[in-house]
Design a protein around this motif. Structure first.
Motif, PDB file in Angstrom:
ATOM      1  N   UNK A   1     -51.062  58.465  33.129  1.00 53.37           N
ATOM      2  CA  UNK A   1     -52.165  58.792  32.489  1.00 53.37           C
ATOM      3  C   UNK A   1     -53.545  58.418  33.328  1.00 53.37           C
ATOM      4  N   UNK A   2     -54.447  59.284  33.567  1.00 55.98           N
ATOM      5  CA  UNK A   2     -55.644  59.055  34.302  1.00 55.98           C
ATOM      6  C   UNK A   2     -56.616  59.052  33.397  1.00 55.98           C
ATOM      7  N   UNK A   3     -57.412  57.899  33.522  1.00 52.22           N
ATOM      8  CA  UNK A   3     -58.892  57.548  32.948  1.00 52.22           C
ATOM      9  C   UNK A   3     -59.745  57.257  33.730  1.00 52.22           C
ATOM     10  N   UNK A   4     -61.224  57.257  33.165  1.00 51.57           N
ATOM     11  CA  UNK A   4     -62.263  56.772  33.987  1.00 51.57           C
ATOM     12  C   UNK A   4     -62.486  55.319  33.406  1.00 51.57           C
TER      13      UNK A   4
ATOM     14  N   UNK B   1     -53.755  64.483  35.534  1.00 47.14           N
ATOM     15  CA  UNK B   1     -54.917  64.634  36.265  1.00 47.14           C
ATOM     16  C   UNK B   1     -56.048  64.880  34.988  1.00 47.14           C
ATOM     17  N   UNK B   2     -57.210  64.879  35.392  1.00 42.18           N
ATOM     18  CA  UNK B   2     -58.494  64.889  34.540  1.00 42.18           C
ATOM     19  C   UNK B   2     -59.532  65.812  35.263  1.00 42.18           C
ATOM     20  N   UNK B   3     -60.136  66.424  34.317  1.00 41.60           N
ATOM     21  CA  UNK B   3     -61.595  67.300  34.880  1.00 41.60           C
ATOM     22  C   UNK B   3     -62.719  66.303  34.534  1.00 41.60           C
TER      23      UNK B   3
ATOM     24  N   UNK C   1     -53.316  51.768  42.440  1.00 41.09           N
ATOM     25  CA  UNK C   1     -53.493  52.392  41.050  1.00 41.09           C
ATOM     26  C   UNK C   1     -54.963  52.931  40.588  1.00 41.09           C
ATOM     27  N   UNK C   2     -55.622  52.730  41.294  1.00 39.66           N
ATOM     28  CA  UNK C   2     -57.294  52.728  41.253  1.00 39.66           C
ATOM     29  C   UNK C   2     -57.773  53.678  42.121  1.00 39.66           C
ATOM     30  N   UNK C   3     -58.658  54.497  41.939  1.00 38.06           N
ATOM     31  CA  UNK C   3     -59.502  55.316  43.096  1.00 38.06           C
ATOM     32  C   UNK C   3     -61.040  55.142  42.814  1.00 38.06           C
TER      33      UNK C   3
ATOM     34  N   UNK D   1     -64.956  54.799  38.753  1.00 38.68           N
ATOM     35  CA  UNK D   1     -63.727  54.465  39.076  1.00 38.68           C
ATOM     36  C   UNK D   1     -62.530  54.830  38.087  1.00 38.68           C
ATOM     37  N   UNK D   2     -61.458  55.588  38.834  1.00 34.51           N
ATOM     38  CA  UNK D   2     -60.534  56.092  38.157  1.00 34.51           C
ATOM     39  C   UNK D   2     -59.182  54.974  38.269  1.00 34.51           C
ATOM     40  N   UNK D   3     -58.522  55.038  36.971  1.00 35.81           N
ATOM     41  CA  UNK D   3     -57.447  54.387  36.916  1.00 35.81           C
ATOM     42  C   UNK D   3     -56.080  55.220  36.667  1.00 35.81           C
ATOM     43  N   UNK D   4     -55.029  54.898  37.332  1.00 36.35           N
ATOM     44  CA  UNK D   4     -53.719  55.812  37.069  1.00 36.35           C
ATOM     45  C   UNK D   4     -52.819  54.840  36.326  1.00 36.35           C
TER      46      UNK D   4
END
Length: 755
Positions: free
Chosen positions: A205-208, A283-285, A253-255, A224-227
């Motif tokens: 699950x990808x989230x901001x 993914x997310x948009x 796990x973070x980008x 910052x995005x977390x996987x």
């Protein structure tokens, strides 16, 4: 049809009325006997009584062998009564199944999406056991279950097999599956369990996690995005992509996108994770908000009366900007003419003018741009009709005109004649038509103006709709000669400098007069003094003691007397001052006029017979002297109890000290005969303690007490002709202290000294 469970007791009823023959029970058409006890069958018996005609068959401790068809029979009687038989009673013996067992064991390791068969077997049941599968959530599993029933070799009991075809997934991980078996013999479940460990690919699950506001990321922020990954075994490799382009960096796990820009709007951020089972991605948009900006600004339009024109305002922004068209009217608030990117206008005198396009996005400042609708027509000249120039300098004559469309021709005339710029080198022209508001500016340049160049000029502007001509008067500008300007500026600077110097001199003189008239402040303190006071010259302080009762304290003019010395009064010769001990509370008041030491009581000043030295506290007298205090002496209330120099002398340059000035504390005035001294007597040795010292009078020399002279105790100012006693400055301990400054002297009294 009757049924009985193994181990139970069952009774098959049989009642016969008017029995004539012999009665017996048969099992599967085999006679059991005619007697009630049914010998040979211990568990069988006929119960009841003949009188009642009850011949029921009682079977105790039912076993599986008791299963069969039973019949009650009566044979024919002696009198020809016919034989009779009952209906068959079918006895079915029920056997509970044995506890089931799972053939794969108590634990199963499975891999996601790889089907497995789990088999559960229940034996010995009669009838055959029913098997049910239940998952970890106590839900019955009915799909993909196959049951088979087999007859056991005894041909009475059964074996039931149930196979569960399971496709493992993440939901089955760490679950316990239960196999339940039962039949009609015993409704209590018998069960077996198996624990399943499922290995599955990452669930992502990808989230901001930072930088987003209501799932929107503002431009210019750090996102910052977390996987978030759920995998068994744990995730091993992370890969990040933006629009399917790999992200460079050692991200797990973070980008982080350090500076989100509008190019990231609608971008797809993907996280791909893999482990030993497989890989997965999520993914997310991105939804990036950014302020509005013009892709294309509105442009000015030239149109004829009655035409229809369209103004365009192309604005970029996210979310989609809200656009408003306002019509500018001087003195009035702009009216909204439209809210679409394109505004259609029918041109006439009322609609021509400035239109403002305003665009806004929530959270950002509003932007605006304007465009003007011009009505095509002849030009209008806007320049001033009178302009000036400086003779001998370069002069420019401006001709501004509103011309829609652009002018075809601009000409200049002087005194009614057209200026030929090729033949007349004194003139040059320049045309500026880059203004977007329809204003053109033509400049006529005179390179070096002379008197002949001043006069009336004509500016003529022509376009396809007409011509405009205006006369411009050029006047010479009268200015002062350069020499006069320089002279005036120089004179002003000199005058200002002289004024400043005069003010400085006056200020210094005023300060000198103030210092001369200031009253000196002489202060004796306990521990604050300068080192120079030890060797200061007492010649600065001249003490005049005339024959009368008044004395003058005169300060001479010197550098020392001009400045206030807050550290102390100059003393006669080197006089060491003791260090103040702050740990002793009594010593803090040693030189204070506010403190009276009890050891110097009033009786010290009672005896006027002679003046003696005042040994201050802390001074060690010579060993052959002893200070005694005469007892029971009174002190006048007007005298000061302090035997030291007064703390402050507030006088002018010369202090007249007369007996009638009323000063008792802040002067060096000598008292009259009836006044007592600050120190009256010096106790001389008694009882043979040391030699007696004669008291000598020193007032014979001109009536001046030599101990008060400036040269007393100062070897540098001494004169051998005066006959002063020697002062042993080399040994301070053997040198007697000088008399106190506050000692008062009355005419005719003797003074005593110890040498």
């Amino acid at each position: 049809m009757d049924s009985a469970i193994v181990g139970s007791r069952v009774t098959l009823p049989c009642r016969v009325e008017h029995k004539a023959g012999t009665l017996q029970w048969t099992k599967d058409d085999f006679g059991l006997g005619t007697h009630r006890n049914l010998s040979g069958y211990e568990r069988y018996s006929m119960i009841g009584s003949d009188e009642e005609g009850d011949y029921s068959l009682d079977i105790r401790d039912v076993t599986l062998d008791d299963d069969g068809s039973y019949q009650c029979q009566v044979s024919s009687g002696l009198n020809g009564a016919p034989a009779i038989r009952s209906r068959y009673a079918h006895l079915t013996v029920l056997v509970a199944p044995e506890p089931p067992r799972i053939l794969q064991g108590a634990f199963i390791d499975a891999t996601e999406d790889q089907p497995i068969d789990i088999e559960c077997v229940s034996e010995g049941g009669k009838p055959a056991a029913e098997i049910t599968w239940v998952d970890g959530n106590q839900n019955v599993m009915k799909n993909d279950v196959e049951n088979r029933v087999e007859l056991l070799p005894d041909e009475q009991r059964y074996r039931t097999r149930s196979v569960l075809r399971l496709v493992p997934s993440k939901v089955h991980h760490n679950q316990t599956l239960t196999c339940q078996a039962q039949n009609t013999a015993d409704r209590a479940y018998r069960m077996a369990t198996v624990h399943i460990e499922v290995k599955y690919a990452p669930k992502i699950n990808v989230s901001v996690v930072s930088g987003a506001i209501s799932s929107k990321v503002p431009e210019g922020t750090e996102a910052r995005f977390r996987c978030s990954v759920d995998a068994n075994p744990s995730a091993q490799v992370y890969r990040w992509y933006i629009n399917n382009n790999p992200v460079i960096g050692d991200y797990a796990d973070e980008m982080i996108i350090f500076n989100v820009s509008r190019k990231h709007n609608k971008a797809i951020v993907k996280c791909e994770v893999s482990n030993s089972v497989g890989k997965n991605a999520a993914s997310l948009t991105l939804n990036v908000t950014y302020p509005p900006s013009f892709r294309t600004r509105p442009r000015n339009i030239e149109a004829k009366l009655g035409e229809s024109v369209t103004l365009s305002c192309d604005v970029d922004g996210h979310p989609t900007p809200e656009i408003r068209w306002l019509f500018h009217e001087p003195g009035r608030i702009g009216q909204v003419k439209g809210k679409a990117p394109n505004l259609k206008v029918f041109v006439d005198e009322r609609t021509a003018g400035r239109y403002i396009c305003k665009a806004g996005v929530d959270g950002y400042p509003e932007i605006e741009s304007e465009a003007t609708i011009f009505i095509k027509g002849p030009p209008k000249i806007l320049s001033n009709r009178t302009q000036v120039g400086l003779e001998g300098e370069r002069v420019s004559i401006e001709c501004e005109a509103l011309s829609v469309p652009r002018p075809d021709d601009v000409r200049w005339y002087f005194e009614g004649k057209e200026i030929n710029f090729i033949q007349d080198p004194d003139y040059a022209t320049k045309l500026d038509d880059s203004s977007p508001d329809g204003i053109i500016k033509s400049s006529l340049v005179i390179r070096a103006s002379q008197a002949k160049h001043y006069g009336t000029y004509n500016c003529s502007v022509t376009n396809e709709y007409g011509n405009a001509n205006v006369a411009i008067l050029l006047k010479p500008l009268k200015t002062l000669p350069l020499f006069i300007i320089i002279t005036g500026v120089t004179s002003g600077i000199i005058f200002f400098s002289a004024l400043v110097i005069l003010l400085v001199i006056c200020h210094r003189r005023r300060r000198q007069k103030t210092q001369i008239n200031e009253k000196p402040d002489v202060t004796v303190t306990g521990d604050a003094y300068k080192e120079s006071d030890r060797s200061s010259n007492i010649s600065d302080l001249k003490l005049q003691l005339p024959q009368g009762d008044s004395f003058d304290l005169e300060y001479t003019s010197s550098e020392r007397s001009e400045s206030k010395n807050q550290a102390g009064l100059p003393l006669a010769g080197p006089v060491p001052l003791p260090n103040m001990r702050h740990d002793d509370p009594m010593l803090q008041f040693r030189y204070s006029n506010d403190y009276s030491d009890q050891s110097y009581a009033d009786h010290y000043f009672k005896n006027p017979a002679a003046y003696v030295y005042d040994y201050p506290q802390g001074y060690v007298p010579p060993p052959h002297l002893r200070v005694q205090s005469p007892p029971q002496l009174d002190v006048p209330s007007s005298r000061s109890l302090q035997g030291s120099l007064t703390r402050s002398i507030d006088t002018a340059s010369t202090l007249p000290l007369s007996a009638g000035n009323g000063s008792q504390n802040n002067s060096l005035q000598r008292p009259k005969v009836e006044e007592t001294d600050a120190i009256n007597n010096l106790g001389l040795p008694v009882g043979g303690e040391g030699p007696q010292v004669a008291v000598q009078s020193q007032a014979a020399k001109g009536g001046v007490d030599l101990r008060y002279a400036a040269t007393y105790g100062n070897p540098y100012l001494r004169n051998s002709s005066l006959g002063y006693p020697p002062v042993h400055t080399a040994k301070p301990a053997s040198t007697p202290a000088p008399p106190p400054y506050s000692a008062r002297h009355a005419p005719g009294l003797q003074q005593a000294t110890n040498v």
